[in-house]
Scaffold this active site. Structure first.
Site, mmCIF file in Angstrom:
data_model
loop_
_atom_site.group_PDB
_atom_site.id
_atom_site.type_symbol
_atom_site.label_atom_id
_atom_site.label_comp_id
_atom_site.label_asym_id
_atom_site.label_seq_id
_atom_site.Cartn_x
_atom_site.Cartn_y
_atom_site.Cartn_z
ATOM 1 N N ASP A 87 0.862 -1.171 0.000
ATOM 2 C CA ASP A 87 0.000 0.000 0.000
ATOM 3 C C ASP A 87 0.909 1.235 0.000
ATOM 4 O OD1 ASP A 87 -2.376 1.619 0.479
ATOM 5 O OD2 ASP A 87 -1.672 1.783 2.538
ATOM 6 N N ASP A 89 -0.275 5.080 1.094
ATOM 7 C CA ASP A 89 -0.532 5.990 2.210
ATOM 8 C C ASP A 89 -0.387 5.285 3.550
ATOM 9 O OD1 ASP A 89 -1.090 8.437 0.918
ATOM 10 O OD2 ASP A 89 -3.086 7.725 0.373
#
Length: 341
Positions: A87, A89
């Protein structure tokens, strides 16, 4: 509305989302590391000898023996069989820095002095409306998905009205408080040098992710692929909308085109997978990798630690608490890849 902006050759999608934009005033909202209950078994000496960073006080493991076995398997196979799915963020990027909450890919735009006031106002209204739904424990994921699609669709429409340009986007990112984790440069460079593919998955704005990595580290198109919501520009560099027909949102990381494409098939010989995320939804990012035999899931828990640690500890093999670096991950990489520095 996403595009595979070949990050693994120059074409990938990504994910960075509103879900992380909590309004905490400072990083100290979570308990200090020393106040956290153990919950999981301490790393045995044999594992700490392999990866000293796994002995840190802010690392939790539900099954250290499994982690050690997996790392030893990956050490045996070295870089030839390794792949990474991450991922963006709050995973590759920081949650906070020097007491200030860092920007996600959406808040990079929402907080920018280069963006019009109407955009900021509408984005806040949308967040205030839909974020409570996203985190409503009384609603099922099936009930939330239509609302998430509404949120992303409306947010994209507002952004399309801003007449954003490529040049302005570069200034927006440079002026933002988005920050890659300490150690990202080393991590990206080693993956590139050893030709280890990394798939970066996000519900955010892919162009912001690409620009952040380019400005703060190095974007290696040969082995990096971004999957996210990408902007579309005309020949003059003016935004005309979003690329593609599919929206990547919080709850569909296992349903978009990357899982029906040949990405995982083309690297099916890479049977060892490191997955990195900061939310339980990130666990779905690698569902298309059916060939994986050795799978380690690393979770970054950045806030509300006492509240979320039990569930994170059950879902991820390794949980890293309130850490703004990639030190633990890089320590594992040094062991797996037999690197001294």
């Amino acid at each position: 509305m996403y595009r595979v902006a070949n990050v693994y050759g120059v074409c990938g999608p990504l994910i960075s989302i509103y879900r992380h934009q909590w309004t905490f005033s400072a990083c100290q909202q979570s308990p200090t590391k020393s106040s956290m209950s153990p919950i999981t078994t301490a790393a045995p000496p044999s594992l700490v000898k392999l990866v000293p960073e796994l002995g840190q006080s802010n690392v939790r493991m539900k099954d250290p023996a499994f982690v050690e076995t997996a790392i030893r398997t990956m050490m045996r196979d070295a870089h030839h069989k390794l792949q990474v799915v991450a991922d963006f963020d709050r995973t590759l990027s920081k949650y906070c820095e020097n007491g200030r909450i860092c920007s996600t890919t959406h808040s990079v735009l929402e907080e920018s002095k280069f963006m019009p006031d109407f955009y900021k106002e509408e984005a806040k209204k949308l967040k205030d409306t839909y974020m409570p739904i996203e985190f409503d424990p009384t609603k099922t994921v099936a009930e939330k998905i239509p609302k998430m699609i509404e949120w992303w669709t409306k947010g994209h429409k507002v952004l399309e009205a801003c007449q954003l340009t490529r040049d302005t986007l570069q200034h927006i990112v440079a002026d933002s408080h988005a920050r890659l984790r300490n150690g990202c440069q080393w991590f990206f460079d080693k993956l590139h040098q050893l030709e280890i593919p990394i798939l970066i998955f996000s519900a955010g704005i892919g162009d912001v992710i690409h620009e952040t990595i380019t400005q703060q580290s190095s974007f290696h198109s040969e082995n990096m692929k971004i999957v996210a919501n990408f902007l579309q520009f005309d020949e003059m560099g003016k935004m005309t909308g979003f690329a593609g027909d599919e929206i990547i949102h919080t709850f569909n990381k296992n349903e978009n085109a990357i899982h029906s494409s040949d990405y995982f098939f083309n690297i099916k010989h890479r049977e060892n997978l490191l997955l990195m995320g900061d939310s339980l939804g990130d666990l779905k990012m690698a569902e298309g990798a059916d060939h994986v035999e050795c799978f380690l899931k690393i979770g970054f828990l950045n806030f509300k630690v006492e509240e979320n640690l039990p569930q994170y500890s059950q879902s991820f093999d390794i949980v890293i608490l309130e850490d703004e670096s990639l030190d633990v991950v890089n320590g594992m990489m040094r062991a797996i890849l037999d690197l001294s520095s």
